[in-house]
Enzyme design. Structure first.
Site, short mmCIF file in Angstrom:
data_model
loop_
_atom_site.label_atom_id
_atom_site.label_comp_id
_atom_site.label_asym_id
_atom_site.label_seq_id
_atom_site.Cartn_x
_atom_site.Cartn_y
_atom_site.Cartn_z
N CYS A 16 47.44 -4.48 78.90
CA CYS A 16 48.99 -4.89 78.94
C CYS A 16 49.67 -6.03 78.20
O CYS A 16 50.60 -6.10 77.96
CB CYS A 16 49.31 -4.94 80.47
SG CYS A 16 48.80 -3.48 81.46
N CYS B 282 50.34 -9.79 83.82
CA CYS B 282 49.03 -9.32 84.40
C CYS B 282 48.38 -8.20 83.40
O CYS B 282 49.05 -7.62 82.69
CB CYS B 282 48.81 -8.96 85.85
SG CYS B 282 49.90 -7.45 86.06
#
Length: 358
Positions: A19, A341
């Site tokens: 991500c 995150c």
């Protein structure tokens, strides 16, 4: 770089960090500039979630490799029938799962919400906030750095983000649990949705930018990467990265005018906010003497986020940082804090400073 139309004299490479892949691309470029290897670099990322690669099962892959070395139709058919007789898995469908535990991220988010006592209604309210703010920003023309894209074979040109869907708490409450059924609190409405997307940004030294006649948007002042338990703290990267990047920059939470946090799940955002506001968490898990504190929500993701705009994994990092730079200019702020995150229990934090008006 060749596929993007750059000269064959322009070197390029790919990085991947789930991500935060384009965050990693940006910080890699910072390293190239800081070391004198380059004075102007483009960083970006792309994701095509609508057409992800789907592999054959392992036995079928092994058969295909052996087939190339097998001579004669009879021998090839024999190999095929033997393989099929073993009842192999035909396809391996990709999943958004943590590679070190095999757990789907939505399942991990559900457990995180339970651990921090975050209710379904709290998550739905935050998700509604994200969609409402993204809708407002889009209507005001604030999400301006979006390029039209013509999808081959599709009549209409994509001219704006098409996942922004303001709803009502009543409608959202009707959705069933998506991962831990039937009692989980993560649903399709309070999760970021998978989408196609791409992003890019131009990075260079201030001297080079001014030499070429560019007006910089912002300075990238400081960044950190952190890592923690990928099972129980998979999505808590922002809670760990925020105090570290503030310390490296010599700033306090009160110095930050703009917060841009990646919204994987509404519950993930709320869990990070609770962790950041907990002395117990700071002392027990982070070896810190006190909590860093909660970001001021009046400065937090005011133009929506991944819940409403979407989360093409490779592209989200640049979107976060360019949004932070644009908001600093629009809101007359000085410093922004970006945090996200990623798989593996990785987290990222970055300080962005508005370029002074000269």
């Amino acid at each position: 770089s060749l596929g993007a139309g750059f000269s064959q004299k322009t070197p390029a490479h790919t990085v991947t960090q789930a991500c935060i892949s384009s965050n990693q691309a940006i910080t890699t470029c910072i390293g190239l500039i800081a070391s004198g290897q380059a004075d102007a670099v483009i960083a970006g990322g792309v994701e095509t979630m609508s057409d992800v690669p789907i592999r054959w099962g392992r036995k079928l892959r092994q058969m295909a490799l052996k087939m190339n070395r097998t001579k004669g139709v009879q021998n090839q058919l024999s190999l095929l029938f033997r393989t099929l007789a073993s009842k192999p898995a035909l396809l391996e469908i990709p999943a958004v799962a943590e590679f070190s535990t095999g757990e789907v991220m939505g399942h991990s988010a559900d457990r995180l919400c339970a651990a921090f006592g975050i209710s379904r209604i709290e998550q739905d309210e935050y998700a509604l906030r994200s969609h409402s703010k993204a809708h407002w920003a889009s209507e005001k023309g604030l999400l301006s750095d979006v390029l039209p894209y013509k999808v081959p074979g599709v009549a209409d040109t994509v001219v704006k983000d098409n996942g922004i869907r303001p709803s009502t708490i009543e409608q959202m409450s009707k959705l069933k649990a998506a991962f831990i059924k039937p009692h989980g609190t993560i649903t399709a409405a309070n999760s970021s949705f998978l989408t196609d997307g791409a992003s890019a940004c131009l990075l260079m030294t201030e001297e080079k930018a001014l030499e070429l006649g560019y007006k910089p948007k912002a300075y990238l002042r400081e960044f950190v990467y952190v890592s923690q338990d990928p099972k129980d703290q998979l999505l808590l990267g922002p809670a760990y990265a925020t105090p570290k990047v503030l310390e490296r920059a010599g700033l306090a939470m009160s110095d930050i005018s703009v917060f841009e946090f990646h919204e994987a799940f509404a519950g993930q955002i709320l869990a990070n906010l609770k962790a950041m506001d907990s002395d117990y968490f700071a002392k027990t898990y982070m070896n810190r003497t006190e909590k860093v504190g909660t970001p001021d929500l009046s400065k937090f993701n005011l133009w929506g986020g991944s819940l409403s705009i979407g989360h093409p994994f490779g592209a989200t990092g640049v979107r976060l940082i360019t949004t932070a730079a644009n908001r600093l200019a629009d809101e007359d702020g000085q410093f922004a804090l970006v945090a996200a995150c990623a798989a593996g229990g990785i987290g990222h934090g970055m300080i962005v400073e508005r370029y002074p008006q000269k």
